[in-house]
Write a protein that holds these residues in place. Structure first.
Motif: not given
Length: 208
Positions: A114, A116, A119, A122
């Motif tokens: 995980q 930044k 995300k 993603g």
């Protein structure tokens, strides 16, 4: 042919989504380094594989679409059979390659830590995985269609099309006998031959 255009068009769109998603948003930088790396667990091979498979699939769809549009104009039986076999072999092989792509990308995405950047990219990463799976189904369908076309060709109903003369010339082989023999019998005597006799039977020319 309409089925191939439909499925081939879908495959082309799926491939564009896969390699487009990876190229546009599949490379992100980390908090420790500004260098862009593959979003799939920083595995450059995963991104390169997805882009390569998608690009080749898109080009193949374009080529096979052109071949399918001009298939009826191919006069050689061997060339028709060869085109169907290439379509069958490539579609089956690329179904397997898409299966490998789906498993590879999905596995690397599960291992992605995980961050930044992960995300932010993603949605693109998951879209590439999802449409890799859809591509498996679509290419399998193309393989089945190509297999059906090949089986139709085994009874020469597909490969022998347009091998014979067209309608204006098709009548020439149908004459049972040569025209020269028939012409000698047809014109044995000129019309109205009986009227040309000098004197009919039983008539005597009067003597003056």
């Amino acid at each position: 042919m309409e089925d191939w255009i439909f499925l081939g068009g879908k495959n082309a769109i799926f491939s564009i989504i896969v390699f487009g998603s990876i190229i546009n948003e599949g490379y992100v930088n980390t908090e420790k380094s500004p260098i862009l790396k593959c979003v799939y667990n920083n595995h450059e091979g995963a991104c390169n594989y997805g882009v390569t498979i998608g690009l080749i699939a898109f080009l193949a769809c374009c080529i096979f679409l052109v071949v399918d549009l001009y298939f009826q104009q191919i006069s050689s039986v061997k060339d028709r059979k060869r085109a169907v076999l290439v379509d069958l072999g490539f579609s089956g092989f690329w179904s397997f390659m898409w299966f490998v792509a789906f498993c590879f990308l999905a596995n690397q995405w599960q291992r992605t830590p995980q961050s930044k950047g992960a995300k932010q990219a993603g949605d693109a990463a998951r879209a590439a995985i999802a449409f890799s799976f859809f591509s498996i189904i679509s290419w399998v369908a193309l393989t089945i269609k190509a297999l059906q076309r090949y089986r139709l060709g085994t009874d020469m109903s597909l490969f022998a099309t347009d091998q014979f003369p067209t309608d204006p010339n098709a009548g020439y082989p149908g004459y049972p006998t040569g025209s020269g023999v028939e012409s000698t019998e047809t014109y044995q005597s000129p019309p109205f031959a009986e009227t040309l006799n000098t004197s009919p039977k039983g008539y005597q020319v009067p003597a003056y």
